[in-house]
Design a protein around this motif. Structure first.
Motif, PDB file in Angstrom:
ATOM      1  N   ALA A 189      12.661   7.412  -4.060  1.00  0.00           N
ATOM      2  CA  ALA A 189      11.552   6.470  -3.916  1.00  0.00           C
ATOM      3  C   ALA A 189      10.287   7.016  -4.583  1.00  0.00           C
ATOM      4  O   ALA A 189       9.540   6.271  -5.228  1.00  0.00           O
ATOM      5  CB  ALA A 189      11.297   6.192  -2.432  1.00  0.00           C
ATOM      6  N   PRO A 238      13.048   2.568   3.218  1.00  0.00           N
ATOM      7  CA  PRO A 238      12.196   1.621   3.954  1.00  0.00           C
ATOM      8  C   PRO A 238      11.154   2.289   4.845  1.00  0.00           C
ATOM      9  O   PRO A 238      10.089   1.715   5.086  1.00  0.00           O
ATOM     10  CB  PRO A 238      13.201   0.816   4.790  1.00  0.00           C
ATOM     11  CG  PRO A 238      14.517   0.980   4.089  1.00  0.00           C
ATOM     12  CD  PRO A 238      14.483   2.348   3.487  1.00  0.00           C
ATOM     13  N   SER A 239      11.456   3.482   5.352  1.00  0.00           N
ATOM     14  CA  SER A 239      10.512   4.144   6.263  1.00  0.00           C
ATOM     15  C   SER A 239       9.506   5.027   5.538  1.00  0.00           C
ATOM     16  O   SER A 239       8.597   5.575   6.168  1.00  0.00           O
ATOM     17  CB  SER A 239      11.279   4.989   7.281  1.00  0.00           C
ATOM     18  OG  SER A 239      12.036   5.993   6.628  1.00  0.00           O
ATOM     19  N   HIS A 270      10.766   0.754  -2.029  1.00  0.00           N
ATOM     20  CA  HIS A 270      10.733   0.414  -0.607  1.00  0.00           C
ATOM     21  C   HIS A 270      12.143   0.128  -0.077  1.00  0.00           C
ATOM     22  O   HIS A 270      12.478   0.499   1.051  1.00  0.00           O
ATOM     23  CB  HIS A 270       9.835  -0.804  -0.385  1.00  0.00           C
ATOM     24  CG  HIS A 270       9.723  -1.213   1.045  1.00  0.00           C
ATOM     25  ND1 HIS A 270       9.119  -0.416   2.009  1.00  0.00           N
ATOM     26  CD2 HIS A 270      10.162  -2.322   1.698  1.00  0.00           C
ATOM     27  CE1 HIS A 270       9.197  -1.021   3.176  1.00  0.00           C
ATOM     28  NE2 HIS A 270       9.819  -2.174   3.016  1.00  0.00           N
ATOM     29  N   GLN A 271      12.976  -0.484  -0.907  1.00  0.00           N
ATOM     30  CA  GLN A 271      14.358  -0.741  -0.506  1.00  0.00           C
ATOM     31  C   GLN A 271      15.147   0.568  -0.409  1.00  0.00           C
ATOM     32  O   GLN A 271      15.999   0.725   0.461  1.00  0.00           O
ATOM     33  CB  GLN A 271      15.021  -1.685  -1.501  1.00  0.00           C
ATOM     34  CG  GLN A 271      14.498  -3.111  -1.442  1.00  0.00           C
ATOM     35  CD  GLN A 271      15.100  -4.004  -2.509  1.00  0.00           C
ATOM     36  OE1 GLN A 271      15.877  -3.543  -3.354  1.00  0.00           O
ATOM     37  NE2 GLN A 271      14.748  -5.282  -2.484  1.00  0.00           N
ATOM     38  N   SER A 277      14.308   9.383  -0.026  1.00  0.00           N
ATOM     39  CA  SER A 277      12.856   9.482  -0.088  1.00  0.00           C
ATOM     40  C   SER A 277      12.388  10.015  -1.443  1.00  0.00           C
ATOM     41  O   SER A 277      11.409   9.539  -2.015  1.00  0.00           O
ATOM     42  CB  SER A 277      12.344  10.383   1.037  1.00  0.00           C
ATOM     43  OG  SER A 277      10.949  10.543   0.959  1.00  0.00           O
ATOM     44  N   ARG A 333       8.837  -2.248  -5.087  1.00  0.00           N
ATOM     45  CA  ARG A 333       9.726  -2.938  -4.141  1.00  0.00           C
ATOM     46  C   ARG A 333      11.103  -2.282  -4.126  1.00  0.00           C
ATOM     47  O   ARG A 333      11.755  -2.177  -3.083  1.00  0.00           O
ATOM     48  CB  ARG A 333       9.822  -4.421  -4.502  1.00  0.00           C
ATOM     49  CG  ARG A 333       8.519  -5.174  -4.279  1.00  0.00           C
ATOM     50  CD  ARG A 333       8.692  -6.671  -4.388  1.00  0.00           C
ATOM     51  NE  ARG A 333       7.414  -7.360  -4.251  1.00  0.00           N
ATOM     52  CZ  ARG A 333       6.809  -7.612  -3.091  1.00  0.00           C
ATOM     53  NH1 ARG A 333       7.376  -7.218  -1.962  1.00  0.00           N
ATOM     54  NH2 ARG A 333       5.652  -8.258  -3.055  1.00  0.00           N
ATOM     55  N   LEU A 366       4.294  -1.849   7.624  1.00  0.00           N
ATOM     56  CA  LEU A 366       4.554  -0.409   7.555  1.00  0.00           C
ATOM     57  C   LEU A 366       4.096   0.282   8.835  1.00  0.00           C
ATOM     58  O   LEU A 366       4.800   1.150   9.373  1.00  0.00           O
ATOM     59  CB  LEU A 366       3.840   0.199   6.340  1.00  0.00           C
ATOM     60  CG  LEU A 366       3.912   1.720   6.214  1.00  0.00           C
ATOM     61  CD1 LEU A 366       5.356   2.188   6.050  1.00  0.00           C
ATOM     62  CD2 LEU A 366       3.065   2.217   5.053  1.00  0.00           C
ATOM     63  N   PRO A 394       5.689   3.862  -0.956  1.00  0.00           N
ATOM     64  CA  PRO A 394       5.891   2.592  -1.672  1.00  0.00           C
ATOM     65  C   PRO A 394       5.048   1.450  -1.113  1.00  0.00           C
ATOM     66  O   PRO A 394       4.455   0.672  -1.873  1.00  0.00           O
ATOM     67  CB  PRO A 394       7.389   2.331  -1.493  1.00  0.00           C
ATOM     68  CG  PRO A 394       7.993   3.668  -1.267  1.00  0.00           C
ATOM     69  CD  PRO A 394       6.964   4.420  -0.484  1.00  0.00           C
ATOM     70  N   ALA A 395       4.970   1.344   0.228  1.00  0.00           N
ATOM     71  CA  ALA A 395       4.198   0.252   0.831  1.00  0.00           C
ATOM     72  C   ALA A 395       2.706   0.423   0.585  1.00  0.00           C
ATOM     73  O   ALA A 395       1.996  -0.553   0.302  1.00  0.00           O
ATOM     74  CB  ALA A 395       4.489   0.192   2.333  1.00  0.00           C
ATOM     75  N   THR A 404       1.429  -6.173   4.161  1.00  0.00           N
ATOM     76  CA  THR A 404       2.308  -5.072   3.739  1.00  0.00           C
ATOM     77  C   THR A 404       2.046  -3.818   4.568  1.00  0.00           C
ATOM     78  O   THR A 404       2.980  -3.165   5.056  1.00  0.00           O
ATOM     79  CB  THR A 404       2.097  -4.769   2.243  1.00  0.00           C
ATOM     80  OG1 THR A 404       2.446  -5.924   1.474  1.00  0.00           O
ATOM     81  CG2 THR A 404       2.949  -3.588   1.796  1.00  0.00           C
ATOM     82  N   CYS A 435       8.022   5.389  -7.621  1.00  0.00           N
ATOM     83  CA  CYS A 435       6.568   5.239  -7.515  1.00  0.00           C
ATOM     84  C   CYS A 435       5.857   5.913  -8.688  1.00  0.00           C
ATOM     85  O   CYS A 435       4.850   5.390  -9.186  1.00  0.00           O
ATOM     86  CB  CYS A 435       6.071   5.826  -6.191  1.00  0.00           C
ATOM     87  SG  CYS A 435       6.573   4.894  -4.721  1.00  0.00           S
TER      88      CYS A 435
END
Length: 376
Positions: A181, A208-209, A204-205, A178, A201, A237, A213-214, A233, A185
């Motif tokens: 990520a 994912p949760s 997000h990979q 996290s 992206r 989410l 990012p989304a 998108t 961002c």
């Protein structure tokens, strides 16, 4: 001149006696000094326990003078200086320790770590980084990596921070997906549209949760004119991370209105609201419903939750018997409800009007729940 043997016979015992007396005096002095050092040390501890730091420092300085080879006294003195904010004196103490040739490897590493903390507390980040890097392979390596991570985050060097996070994860210090990520961002926020989308992206990979990012990718898509893509998108989410719906509710409603997907958005938002009522989800539903039905949603919320915020929003369009006083009553309610619409950091309690991914107060990541103060 003839040598008198009697002088030799008398001289040897006298020399022996004088040497014995001198040695006894030296031993006595040594015993006195050794007794004085522990006494001064324990006096310092007593002052420290009583939170009398000035007296504790004086006692430790006296102990160091009496026994300059004791490293523990130096460590205690250096730590006291650091706690008092006297970083220059703390640095001198720990640098003196490092200059000693008789220091063991473990104590040398400990002194190096203490010196790095001195620089870090003093805000000398470049010198702190240099000192911390010297701890690689030592018993303090993981602590040094955590401190380096804080330095790189503070200086917004996200590439270096990601590398340190990877090393900490490899050392078994937890999951940093996290946080990595977030670093991506942060880099995306400074990049042009194309590279920013690629970074988001990638973020997000990596996690994912994670909602950030989304949410930021959807904002980028909407800015590029792709409202339908932005809506999809956020929909994905919301389905994969229901707890994040309060954060994405308002942009989801806006994107849905822009691409004609109001029905799908209302279905998702209403389902989320039934599972867990939220002021942000309530506002998003009200913005998509017809005027009469929108106000009914605030009444429904008041039946489930005693909310001053919802009451103020319902009253905004209500016709009072004494219409002349409506404006004053409304302003009073909005003023009382305003602090309740803030977000609060779960780590330090810092409150803010907007939701932060990293707390401005304590620098903790993901410490703001996606709920307003009134809902906590």
């Amino acid at each position: 001149m003839e040598f008198d043997l009697a002088w030799l016979l008398w001289g040897l015992p006298i020399a022996f006696v004088l040497g014995w007396v001198a040695s006894r005096l030296d031993l006595r002095q040594l015993r006195i000094e050794n007794r004085q050092a522990p006494k001064a040390y324990f006096r310092g501890l007593n002052f420290l326990l009583n939170e009398q730091q000035d007296q504790a420092i004086d006692a430790f300085i006296e102990a160091v003078r009496n026994d300059p080879d004791t490293s523990e006294l130096h460590f205690a003195l250096g730590n006291l200086f650091r706690r008092r904010g006297e970083y220059e004196r703390a640095v001198r103490v720990h640098e003196h320790l490092l200059s000693r040739g008789d220091l063991s490897r473990a104590e040398r590493q400990r002194a190096q770590h203490a010196l790095a903390l001195d620089f870090l507390k003093a805000g000398l980040l470049d010198r702190a980084e240099e000192a911390l890097r010297k701890l690689e392979g030592s018993a303090f390596e993981e602590q040094a990596l955590l401190a380096l991570l804080a330095i790189y985050e503070r200086s917004r060097d996200w590439v270096q921070a990601a590398e340190v996070a990877r090393r900490l994860e490899a050392a078994g210090q937890g999951n940093f997906d996290s946080r990595r990520a977030h670093y991506l961002c942060e880099q995306a926020a400074l990049a042009d549209a194309g590279p920013a989308e690629a970074l988001l992206r990638q973020a997000h990979q990596a996690a994912p949760s994670a909602p950030r990012p989304a949410i930021e990718l959807a904002a980028l898509q909407r800015k590029a004119g792709d409202a339908a893509g932005a809506f999809e998108t956020l929909s994905r989410l919301g389905q994969s991370s229901p707890a994040s719906i309060p954060l994405l509710a308002r942009p989801l409603a806006q994107y849905a209105a822009a691409c004609g997907m109001e029905g799908k958005a209302l279905s998702l938002l209403k389902h989320s609201y039934e599972l867990s009522p939220s002021l942000d989800v309530l506002d998003a539903i009200a913005s998509l419903e017809a005027d009469g039905q929108a106000r009914d949603w605030y009444v429904r919320h008041l039946e489930r939750e005693p909310s001053l915020v919802a009451a103020a929003k319902w009253l905004a369009d209500e016709r009072l018997e004494h219409q002349n006083y409506h404006g004053r009553v409304q302003r009073a309610l909005e003023h009382a409800a305003k602090p309740l619409t803030r977000y609060r950091c779960a780590a330090c309690g810092f409150e803010a009007k907007q939701h932060f991914w990293q707390c401005p107060g304590c620098q903790a990541w993901d410490s703001y729940p996606p709920r307003r103060v009134e809902e906590l």
